[in-house]
Design an enzyme around this catalytic site. Structure first.
Site, PDB file in Angstrom:
ATOM      1  N   ALA A  30       1.691 -35.697   3.419  1.00 46.47           N
ATOM      2  CA  ALA A  30       1.500 -34.750   2.469  1.00 46.47           C
ATOM      3  C   ALA A  30       0.234 -34.878   1.340  1.00 46.47           C
ATOM      4  CB  ALA A  30       2.727 -34.080   1.921  1.00 46.47           C
ATOM      5  N   PHE A  31       0.299 -36.249   1.094  1.00 53.61           N
ATOM      6  CA  PHE A  31      -0.565 -36.495  -0.122  1.00 53.61           C
ATOM      7  C   PHE A  31      -1.536 -37.342   0.057  1.00 53.61           C
ATOM      8  CE2 PHE A  31       3.705 -35.299  -1.971  1.00 53.61           C
ATOM      9  CZ  PHE A  31       3.362 -34.407  -2.518  1.00 53.61           C
ATOM     10  N   LYS A  49      -5.393 -46.197   1.431  1.00 53.17           N
ATOM     11  CA  LYS A  49      -4.995 -44.686   1.334  1.00 53.17           C
ATOM     12  C   LYS A  49      -5.595 -43.943   0.409  1.00 53.17           C
ATOM     13  CE  LYS A  49      -0.535 -42.397  -0.302  1.00 53.17           C
ATOM     14  NZ  LYS A  49       0.775 -42.882  -0.826  1.00 53.17           N
ATOM     15  N   ASP A 141      13.065 -41.646  -2.539  1.00 52.97           N
ATOM     16  CA  ASP A 141      12.567 -41.071  -1.224  1.00 52.97           C
ATOM     17  C   ASP A 141      12.629 -42.074  -0.213  1.00 52.97           C
ATOM     18  OD1 ASP A 141      11.660 -39.217   0.761  1.00 52.97           O
ATOM     19  OD2 ASP A 141       9.590 -39.435   0.377  1.00 52.97           O
TER      20      ASP A 141
END
Length: 364
Positions: A30-31, A49, A141
């Site tokens: 998502a990010f 990333k 998470d």
């Protein structure tokens, strides 16, 4: 000044320094988008990333700043480590870390794991959590896709974008549902490092059986599935529920008795089941800690109290309650990057200078 080159990956522009070549897509979340690359300086394979639109909102800017600070602070064999960071001329943030060949999710969906691998992976997960928790950090998470593994079976916990300070009033609806601790669903308020141990227990169970233990369709169904196996929550836990609607829902459920996990995991050895029983406990204060889990007899083949380090210093969460404009997060992030590269900030014009005019000066 570093020289940048551009490449299109999945329709996304990757703008990286010439230090990194041979970009190949690895995964997308998502990010951010992650690519493998070759570091020309070290000749090592790395993961790059790209943080998507880190300065589009104050929330995303703060999230990126938090992840950067954590990656800089956490240094442990079982936690992903930062090897480089830079801001491109387009103001995208790039984190460079070591590259591991796969993750636990991919392993679990490809084949059953043998006992020695389950033991070794769980040991490394708990070893990493012991360190992270000692730094005053809760991952929040933890799930198989956030556990990276290489060909030597070395394991590293990654993706600290949701991590938070240990805080008895922590709020939010965070971890992926299957691995979410019941106290998050019950209160959305008071939880701590124990949520990571619950997630690790769910991952342990999945390694033993080859499938998710609590595959809920939504948070209501998720909680119901948990009670079918672990029984109704004890009164001490019910008393902590803050929401009247949640309390009404829990009280409306039929009373259920805890089922022996030995029946659920008939092929597992008793010591494995015993450790799992201690990790999957409704009351977080009665749940085993990561450090205690390492000392459990099931992990005796790997346990070495002289080689299970804790953090030297607590992570500085002083920024976490700040509600700042995007430009402030930009300057703070740039300051952290200069600090990472050991650059004198005054000589780089950091004070009072817009970040995008200085971004290309970050040395590689």
């Amino acid at each position: 000044m570093a020289e940048f080159v551009r490449a299109q990956i999945f329709g996304t522009t990757f703008e990286i320094t010439t230090r990194y070549t041979d970009l190949q897509p690895v995964g997308m979340g998502a990010f951010g988008l992650v690519c493998s690359a070759r570091d020309q300086l070290t000749n090592q394979a790395v993961a790059v990333k790209k943080i998507m639109k880190p300065f589009s909102t104050p929330v995303l800017a703060k999230r990126t700043y938090r992840e950067l600070k954590l990656l800089k602070h956490l240094r442990h064999e079982n936690v992903i480590s930062l090897s480089d960071i830079f801001i491109s001329p387009l103001e995208d943030i790039y984190f460079v870390t070591e590259l591991l060949g796969t993750d636990l999710h991919r392993l679990l969906t490809s084949r059953p794991l043998e006992k020695q691998f389950i033991q070794y992976f769980l040991y490394q997960i708990l070893r990493g959590l012991k360190y992270v928790h000692s730094a005053g950090v809760v991952h929040r998470d933890l799930k198989p896709s956030n556990i990276l593994i290489n060909e030597n079976c070395d394991l590293k916990i990654c993706d600290f974008g949701l991590a938070r300070v240990q805080d008895p009033q922590m709020t939010g609806y965070v971890s992926t549902r299957y691995y979410r601790a019941p106290e998050i669903m019950l209160t959305w308020q008071k939880y701590d490092v124990e949520v990571d141990v619950w997630s690790a227990g769910c991952i342990f169970a999945e390694m033993l059986s080859g499938r998710p233990l609590f595959p809920g369709k939504d948070h209501v169904n998720q909680f119901s599935i948990i009670t079918e196996l672990l029984g109704s929550p004890p009164d001490d836990v019910i008393k902590t529920i803050c929401s009247a609607n949640t309390l009404q829902f829990v009280q409306s459920l039929p009373k259920r008795e805890r089922q022996p996990l030995s029946e659920k995991f008939k092929g597992a050895e008793p010591l494995a089941v015993d450790l799992l029983e201690r990790m999957l406990v409704f009351d977080p204060k009665k749940r085993i800690t990561a450090a205690e889990g390492l000392a459990h007899e099931y992990l005796a083949p790997y346990h070495d109290p002289t080689d299970e380090p804790v953090a030297e210093t607590q992570f500085d969460w002083s920024f976490n309650d700040a509600e700042l404009p995007i430009d402030s997060w930009k300057v703070m992030m740039y300051s952290e990057i200069l600090d990472y590269h050991n650059v004198d900030q005054d000589s780089q014009g950091i004070h009072g200078t817009p970040l995008n005019t200085e971004a290309q000066r970050v040395p590689m």
